[in-house]
Design an enzyme around this catalytic site. Sequence first.
Site, mmCIF file in Angstrom:
data_model
loop_
_atom_site.group_PDB
_atom_site.id
_atom_site.type_symbol
_atom_site.label_atom_id
_atom_site.label_comp_id
_atom_site.label_asym_id
_atom_site.label_seq_id
_atom_site.Cartn_x
_atom_site.Cartn_y
_atom_site.Cartn_z
ATOM 1 N N ASP A 102 -8.269 -2.759 -1.296
ATOM 2 C CA ASP A 102 -8.967 -1.735 -2.065
ATOM 3 C C ASP A 102 -10.231 -1.381 -1.313
ATOM 4 O OD1 ASP A 102 -8.829 0.006 -4.216
ATOM 5 O OD2 ASP A 102 -10.292 -1.139 -5.352
ATOM 6 N N GLU B 135 -3.925 -0.722 -11.229
ATOM 7 C CA GLU B 135 -5.292 -0.654 -10.685
ATOM 8 C C GLU B 135 -6.241 -0.364 -11.828
ATOM 9 O OE1 GLU B 135 -6.442 1.086 -6.899
ATOM 10 O OE2 GLU B 135 -4.331 1.460 -6.475
ATOM 11 N N PHE C 110 -7.544 8.782 8.705
ATOM 12 C CA PHE C 110 -7.125 9.296 7.394
ATOM 13 C C PHE C 110 -8.338 9.357 6.467
ATOM 14 C CE2 PHE C 110 -7.374 5.373 4.908
ATOM 15 C CZ PHE C 110 -7.416 4.419 5.911
ATOM 16 N N THR D 21 0.835 -1.198 0.000
ATOM 17 C CA THR D 21 0.000 0.000 0.000
ATOM 18 C C THR D 21 0.867 1.244 0.000
ATOM 19 O OG1 THR D 21 -1.787 1.169 1.160
ATOM 20 C CG2 THR D 21 -0.194 0.039 2.548
ATOM 21 N N LYS E 139 -3.761 3.147 6.366
ATOM 22 C CA LYS E 139 -4.184 1.737 6.268
ATOM 23 C C LYS E 139 -3.167 0.842 6.970
ATOM 24 C CE LYS E 139 -6.292 1.500 1.659
ATOM 25 N NZ LYS E 139 -6.118 0.923 0.313
ATOM 26 N N LYS F 162 -11.453 1.711 16.120
ATOM 27 C CA LYS F 162 -11.940 1.688 14.723
ATOM 28 C C LYS F 162 -11.838 0.264 14.169
ATOM 29 C CE LYS F 162 -11.063 3.356 10.042
ATOM 30 N NZ LYS F 162 -10.194 4.083 9.108
ATOM 31 N N HIS G 23 -14.904 -1.575 8.331
ATOM 32 C CA HIS G 23 -14.823 -2.395 7.113
ATOM 33 C C HIS G 23 -13.487 -3.150 7.068
ATOM 34 C CE1 HIS G 23 -13.536 1.690 6.910
ATOM 35 N NE2 HIS G 23 -12.798 1.477 5.846
HETATM 36 P P1 ITT Z 1 -3.433 2.034 -1.756
HETATM 37 O O1 ITT Z 1 -2.014 2.368 -2.081
HETATM 38 O O2 ITT Z 1 -3.558 0.971 -0.695
HETATM 39 O O3 ITT Z 1 -4.284 1.730 -2.977
HETATM 40 P P2 ITT Z 1 -5.232 4.325 -1.454
HETATM 41 O O4 ITT Z 1 -5.250 5.432 -0.443
HETATM 42 O O5 ITT Z 1 -5.182 4.699 -2.916
HETATM 43 O O6 ITT Z 1 -4.012 3.357 -1.063
HETATM 44 P P3 ITT Z 1 -7.868 3.027 -1.811
HETATM 45 O O7 ITT Z 1 -7.889 3.230 -3.265
HETATM 46 O O8 ITT Z 1 -8.235 1.685 -1.278
HETATM 47 O O9 ITT Z 1 -6.437 3.366 -1.173
HETATM 48 O O10 ITT Z 1 -8.770 4.056 -1.045
HETATM 49 C C1 ITT Z 1 -9.683 4.893 -1.684
HETATM 50 C C2 ITT Z 1 -9.840 6.183 -0.913
HETATM 51 O O11 ITT Z 1 -10.648 5.915 0.228
HETATM 52 C C3 ITT Z 1 -8.535 6.797 -0.415
HETATM 53 O O12 ITT Z 1 -8.585 8.185 -0.609
HETATM 54 C C4 ITT Z 1 -8.504 6.465 1.056
HETATM 55 O O13 ITT Z 1 -7.874 7.493 1.792
HETATM 56 C C5 ITT Z 1 -9.987 6.347 1.396
HETATM 57 N N1 ITT Z 1 -10.168 5.340 2.439
HETATM 58 C C6 ITT Z 1 -9.908 4.001 2.345
HETATM 59 N N2 ITT Z 1 -10.119 3.405 3.517
HETATM 60 C C7 ITT Z 1 -10.513 4.372 4.381
HETATM 61 C C8 ITT Z 1 -10.836 4.393 5.744
HETATM 62 O O14 ITT Z 1 -10.777 3.297 6.494
HETATM 63 N N3 ITT Z 1 -11.172 5.557 6.297
HETATM 64 C C9 ITT Z 1 -11.211 6.686 5.568
HETATM 65 N N4 ITT Z 1 -10.913 6.769 4.276
HETATM 66 C C10 ITT Z 1 -10.548 5.616 3.686
#
Ligand code: ITT
Length: 180
Positions: free
Chosen positions: A63, A36, A137, A8, A13, A160, A165
Site C-alpha cells: 500500500d 481495503e 506509473f 496487486t 508495482k 528508481k 519508497h
Molecule cells: P494495488 O492493487 O496494489 O492496491 P493500487 O494502484 O491501487 O494497486 P495503491 O493504493 O498502493 O495501489 O497506490 C495508490 C496510488 O498511488 C495509485 O494510484 C498508484 O498508481 C500510486 N502509486 C503508488 N506507488 C507509486 C509509485 O511508486 N510511483 C507513482 N505512483 C505510485
Amino acid sequence: MKTLNVITSNEGKFKEYKEKLSKFYEVEMLNIDYPEIQADELEDVVEYALDDLKEHAPLIIDDSGLFVEKLKGFPGVYSSYVMRTLGCDGILRLLENYNLRKARFECVIGFIGEETKHFKGVSKGYITKKKQGTKGFGYDPIFRPEGREQTYAEMRTKEKNKISHRGRAMDGLLDYLKDL
Ligand code: ITT
C-alpha cells in the site's frame, strides 16, 4: 527457487518487485481483490488486508501513497482514488500557486511467510511544475526525488528501485529474509 506472490492490480508495482526480487524468488503477480479499509495510516490498511490473504503465502501486498506537504499530506491514503479522479494534472493544478512543493512517497509492504511482517520505505522529494517523462506509473511524472534532476518517470526501473519508497521497503524485506 521459491515462489513469492505479489498481490496487486498494478502492473507498474509488479515490474518493480520483479526487477529487485527475481534474483531470490520466482515472483508471481496475483491480481485478486482484497478488502481495503479507509484508515489514516498505510500500515493499518495493510494489516487488515493480510488477514484475508493467508492462503496465498508466501506473499506480499503493497500500500503506497503520495503525501504533499502544502496539501497537509493529501492525497496520502486517498492516492488511488485521487489518481483515478484528478490524476497528475489535478495535483499540479492544486499546487499552481505554490513554489514550495515538498512531497514524499510512502510504501508499506505487508509480508506473510513464516511470520507476518511490515516493511516501510519513504522517499522525499518535490512535485514538479509540469509532467516529465513517460516511464513508470501513477504519480511518477510529477515526482522528483531529493538530490536528483529527473522525475521517477524519467528513470529506468532499476534506478528508481535504488532510491524509491518501494525499493527501500524491499531492502528491509530482503534484509529480514537473508537472516532466516
Ligand atoms: P494495488 O492493487 O496494489 O492496491 P493500487 O494502484 O491501487 O494497486 P495503491 O493504493 O498502493 O495501489 O497506490 C495508490 C496510488 O498511488 C495509485 O494510484 C498508484 O498508481 C500510486 N502509486 C503508488 N506507488 C507509486 C509509485 O511508486 N510511483 C507513482 N505512483 C505510485
